[in-house]
Design a protein around this motif. Structure first.
Motif, PDB file in Angstrom:
ATOM      1  N   LEU A   1      -4.989   6.337   1.956  1.00  0.00           N
ATOM      2  CA  LEU A   1      -4.236   5.105   1.768  1.00  0.00           C
ATOM      3  C   LEU A   1      -4.787   4.406   0.537  1.00  0.00           C
ATOM      4  O   LEU A   1      -6.011   4.331   0.350  1.00  0.00           O
ATOM      5  CB  LEU A   1      -4.373   4.205   2.993  1.00  0.00           C
ATOM      6  CG  LEU A   1      -3.660   2.851   2.981  1.00  0.00           C
ATOM      7  CD1 LEU A   1      -3.297   2.422   4.407  1.00  0.00           C
ATOM      8  CD2 LEU A   1      -4.479   1.753   2.330  1.00  0.00           C
TER       9      LEU A   1
ATOM     10  N   TYR B   1       0.849  -1.188   0.000  1.00  0.00           N
ATOM     11  CA  TYR B   1       0.000   0.000   0.000  1.00  0.00           C
ATOM     12  C   TYR B   1       0.886   1.239   0.000  1.00  0.00           C
ATOM     13  O   TYR B   1       2.101   1.156   0.262  1.00  0.00           O
ATOM     14  CB  TYR B   1      -0.939   0.019   1.223  1.00  0.00           C
ATOM     15  CG  TYR B   1      -0.228  -0.093   2.553  1.00  0.00           C
ATOM     16  CD1 TYR B   1      -0.044  -1.328   3.151  1.00  0.00           C
ATOM     17  CD2 TYR B   1       0.273   1.042   3.199  1.00  0.00           C
ATOM     18  CE1 TYR B   1       0.615  -1.447   4.353  1.00  0.00           C
ATOM     19  CE2 TYR B   1       0.944   0.930   4.396  1.00  0.00           C
ATOM     20  CZ  TYR B   1       1.105  -0.325   4.971  1.00  0.00           C
ATOM     21  OH  TYR B   1       1.774  -0.438   6.161  1.00  0.00           O
TER      22      TYR B   1
ATOM     23  N   PRO C   1       3.147  14.952  10.731  1.00  0.00           N
ATOM     24  CA  PRO C   1       2.362  14.591   9.550  1.00  0.00           C
ATOM     25  C   PRO C   1       0.956  14.142   9.934  1.00  0.00           C
ATOM     26  O   PRO C   1       0.751  13.541  10.997  1.00  0.00           O
ATOM     27  CB  PRO C   1       3.162  13.431   8.941  1.00  0.00           C
ATOM     28  CG  PRO C   1       4.546  13.603   9.465  1.00  0.00           C
ATOM     29  CD  PRO C   1       4.385  14.163  10.849  1.00  0.00           C
TER      30      PRO C   1
ATOM     31  N   ARG D   1       5.588  -3.428   9.757  1.00  0.00           N
ATOM     32  CA  ARG D   1       4.833  -2.181   9.775  1.00  0.00           C
ATOM     33  C   ARG D   1       5.732  -0.979   9.504  1.00  0.00           C
ATOM     34  O   ARG D   1       5.340   0.150   9.735  1.00  0.00           O
ATOM     35  CB  ARG D   1       4.116  -2.009  11.113  1.00  0.00           C
ATOM     36  CG  ARG D   1       3.022  -3.020  11.338  1.00  0.00           C
ATOM     37  CD  ARG D   1       1.899  -2.826  10.317  1.00  0.00           C
ATOM     38  NE  ARG D   1       0.758  -3.696  10.591  1.00  0.00           N
ATOM     39  CZ  ARG D   1       0.529  -4.826   9.928  1.00  0.00           C
ATOM     40  NH1 ARG D   1       1.368  -5.222   9.002  1.00  0.00           N
ATOM     41  NH2 ARG D   1      -0.541  -5.549  10.217  1.00  0.00           N
TER      42      ARG D   1
ATOM     43  N   TRP E   1       9.512   6.520   3.715  1.00  0.00           N
ATOM     44  CA  TRP E   1       8.981   7.840   3.437  1.00  0.00           C
ATOM     45  C   TRP E   1       9.756   8.564   2.352  1.00  0.00           C
ATOM     46  O   TRP E   1      10.982   8.483   2.283  1.00  0.00           O
ATOM     47  CB  TRP E   1       9.034   8.692   4.714  1.00  0.00           C
ATOM     48  CG  TRP E   1       8.150   8.192   5.792  1.00  0.00           C
ATOM     49  CD1 TRP E   1       8.401   7.161   6.650  1.00  0.00           C
ATOM     50  CD2 TRP E   1       6.857   8.685   6.133  1.00  0.00           C
ATOM     51  NE1 TRP E   1       7.334   6.981   7.496  1.00  0.00           N
ATOM     52  CE2 TRP E   1       6.384   7.908   7.214  1.00  0.00           C
ATOM     53  CE3 TRP E   1       6.052   9.713   5.646  1.00  0.00           C
ATOM     54  CZ2 TRP E   1       5.136   8.118   7.801  1.00  0.00           C
ATOM     55  CZ3 TRP E   1       4.820   9.927   6.233  1.00  0.00           C
ATOM     56  CH2 TRP E   1       4.367   9.139   7.290  1.00  0.00           C
TER      57      TRP E   1
ATOM     58  N   GLN F   1       0.649   5.488   1.241  1.00  0.00           N
ATOM     59  CA  GLN F   1      -0.126   6.485   1.974  1.00  0.00           C
ATOM     60  C   GLN F   1       0.372   7.889   1.627  1.00  0.00           C
ATOM     61  O   GLN F   1       1.533   8.086   1.298  1.00  0.00           O
ATOM     62  CB  GLN F   1       0.036   6.280   3.489  1.00  0.00           C
ATOM     63  CG  GLN F   1      -0.371   4.907   3.981  1.00  0.00           C
ATOM     64  CD  GLN F   1      -0.259   4.777   5.471  1.00  0.00           C
ATOM     65  OE1 GLN F   1      -0.580   5.697   6.210  1.00  0.00           O
ATOM     66  NE2 GLN F   1       0.192   3.616   5.941  1.00  0.00           N
TER      67      GLN F   1
ATOM     68  N   TYR G   1       0.403  11.841   3.324  1.00  0.00           N
ATOM     69  CA  TYR G   1       0.255  12.630   4.540  1.00  0.00           C
ATOM     70  C   TYR G   1       0.496  14.100   4.217  1.00  0.00           C
ATOM     71  O   TYR G   1       1.237  14.432   3.286  1.00  0.00           O
ATOM     72  CB  TYR G   1       1.275  12.200   5.603  1.00  0.00           C
ATOM     73  CG  TYR G   1       0.998  10.859   6.244  1.00  0.00           C
ATOM     74  CD1 TYR G   1       1.251   9.679   5.557  1.00  0.00           C
ATOM     75  CD2 TYR G   1       0.503  10.772   7.546  1.00  0.00           C
ATOM     76  CE1 TYR G   1       0.997   8.445   6.139  1.00  0.00           C
ATOM     77  CE2 TYR G   1       0.260   9.543   8.138  1.00  0.00           C
ATOM     78  CZ  TYR G   1       0.501   8.385   7.422  1.00  0.00           C
ATOM     79  OH  TYR G   1       0.250   7.168   8.006  1.00  0.00           O
TER      80      TYR G   1
ATOM     81  N   LEU H   1       3.700  14.334   1.973  1.00  0.00           N
ATOM     82  CA  LEU H   1       4.625  13.209   2.060  1.00  0.00           C
ATOM     83  C   LEU H   1       3.948  11.928   1.586  1.00  0.00           C
ATOM     84  O   LEU H   1       2.780  11.688   1.923  1.00  0.00           O
ATOM     85  CB  LEU H   1       5.061  12.993   3.514  1.00  0.00           C
ATOM     86  CG  LEU H   1       5.751  14.149   4.223  1.00  0.00           C
ATOM     87  CD1 LEU H   1       5.709  13.963   5.728  1.00  0.00           C
ATOM     88  CD2 LEU H   1       7.194  14.242   3.765  1.00  0.00           C
TER      89      LEU H   1
ATOM     90  N   PHE I   1      -2.389  12.013   8.385  1.00  0.00           N
ATOM     91  CA  PHE I   1      -2.818  11.054   7.369  1.00  0.00           C
ATOM     92  C   PHE I   1      -3.939  11.635   6.512  1.00  0.00           C
ATOM     93  O   PHE I   1      -4.878  12.264   7.010  1.00  0.00           O
ATOM     94  CB  PHE I   1      -3.306   9.770   8.041  1.00  0.00           C
ATOM     95  CG  PHE I   1      -3.972   8.809   7.090  1.00  0.00           C
ATOM     96  CD1 PHE I   1      -5.349   8.697   7.050  1.00  0.00           C
ATOM     97  CD2 PHE I   1      -3.212   8.038   6.233  1.00  0.00           C
ATOM     98  CE1 PHE I   1      -5.969   7.813   6.180  1.00  0.00           C
ATOM     99  CE2 PHE I   1      -3.813   7.155   5.345  1.00  0.00           C
ATOM    100  CZ  PHE I   1      -5.202   7.044   5.329  1.00  0.00           C
TER     101      PHE I   1
ATOM    102  N   LEU J   1       7.185   1.898   7.549  1.00  0.00           N
ATOM    103  CA  LEU J   1       6.874   2.724   6.388  1.00  0.00           C
ATOM    104  C   LEU J   1       8.154   3.354   5.862  1.00  0.00           C
ATOM    105  O   LEU J   1       9.001   3.779   6.638  1.00  0.00           O
ATOM    106  CB  LEU J   1       5.890   3.833   6.755  1.00  0.00           C
ATOM    107  CG  LEU J   1       4.433   3.451   7.007  1.00  0.00           C
ATOM    108  CD1 LEU J   1       3.642   4.666   7.486  1.00  0.00           C
ATOM    109  CD2 LEU J   1       3.798   2.878   5.757  1.00  0.00           C
TER     110      LEU J   1
END
Lengths: 112, 113
Positions: free
Chosen positions: B49, B32, B44, B99, B103, B34, B36, B89, B46, B101
Motif C-alpha cells: 500500500l 492511497y 487476490p 472504504r 480496481w 494498493q 495485489y 491488480l 495484498f 476500493l
C-alpha cells in the motif's frame, strides 16, 4: 487464523433458482466486503459492512441480490431468482481497518 | 469519466529481469493505492500500500512508486522468478471514510525460466 472462509467453492444452478453464498470473515475484522469478478468487468464491489451494518450497497446489481450480516462471524449473499448473467466468481473479503483487504477463495457460480 | 487502467496485454519477461507494471487513473483523488497478486482460482492477496503523500515503498524485491501529478503508479519486481507469474491488480482508495476500493482489470505477468 484460517483466513476468510467461503462456501460453497463451486455452485451450478438453474436459472430461476435461489442461490446463497456464505462467508466467515477473519476474527477481529470489522469490515466485510462482497465482490463479483468477471473477465470483462474485473472486480466489482457489491456491498460492504462495518461492524455488521451495511454501509454501501450501491454496487448491488438489482433487487434480486441481497446480503446480510447477522453477526460478526457470518455473512450471506443471496440471489433470487438467479439468471445466467449472474455467472461469475464471488469473493468475500474482510479487513481490520477497511484498507488492506483479505480475500476468501471465492465461489464460482454458474447459472444455466 | 473515472477510470483506472492497467496494461491489458500480458507481460512476458525472462527470469532475473525486472518486471514493471503500470496503473493509471483519471478523475480520482486517491488517498492511497494498493497492489495485489492473484493466482488462478484464488482470491487476490495484498502486497503493498502506498499513500498519496508517499513517493516510493519497498518490500523485499517489490517496489511501488506513486506519482499524483502523472496520476500513475508503477509496480516493480526485481530479480523476477517463475514463481512471480500471476495477475497483478491495482486498487485505488479515495479520501474520506468510504472504504470502497476501485480496481483495475489486472496485468498478467509470466516469468520465463
Amino acid at each position: 487464523d484460517a483466513g476468510v472462509i467461503q462456501s460453497p467453492r463451486h455452485e451450478v444452478t438453474e436459472m430461476g433458482q435461489e442461490v446463497t453464498l456464505r462467508c466467515k470473515p477473519i476474527s477481529g475484522h470489522d469490515y466485510l466486503f462482497w465482490y463479483r469478478q468477471t473477465m470483462m468487468r474485473g472486480l466489482e464491489l457489491l456491498i460492504y459492512f462495518n461492524n455488521n451494518v451495511p454501509i454501501d450497497d450501491s454496487g448491488m446489481p438489482e433487487d434480486r441480490f441481497s446480503a446480510k450480516m447477522p453477526n460478526a462471524s457470518f455473512s450471506t449473499l443471496k440471489i433470487q431468482p438467479s439468471e445466467p448473467r449472474d455467472s461469475a466468481v464471488y469473493f468475500c473479503a474482510s479487513s481490520f481497518t477497511g484498507t488492506v483487504t483479505f480475500f476468501g477463495q471465492g465461489t464460482r457460480l454458474t447459472v444455466v | 469519466s473515472q477510470k483506472i487502467e492497467q496494461n491489458s496485454e500480458a507481460l512476458n519477461i525472462q527470469e532475473g529481469k525486472t518486471a514493471t507494471l503500470t496503473c493509471n487513473y483519471t478523475n480520482y483523488s486517491p488517498a492511497y493505492l494498493q497492489w495485489y497478486r492473484q493466482d488462478p482460482g484464488r482470491g487476490p492477496v495484498f502486497l503493498l500500500l502506498i499513500r498519496e503523500n508517499e513517493k516510493e515503498k519497498r518490500k523485499e524485491r517489490l517496489k511501488v512508486t506513486f506519482d499524483t501529478t502523472l496520476k500513475q503508479s508503477l509496480f516493480h519486481i526485481t530479480a523476477s522468478q517463475p514463481a512471480d507469474s500471476a495477475t497483478y491488480l491495482c486498487a485505488l482508495g479515495e479520501a474520506g471514510n468510504n472504504r470502497k476500493l476501485i480496481w483495475g482489470l489486472g496485468t498478467s505477468l509470466a516469468v520465463n525460466p
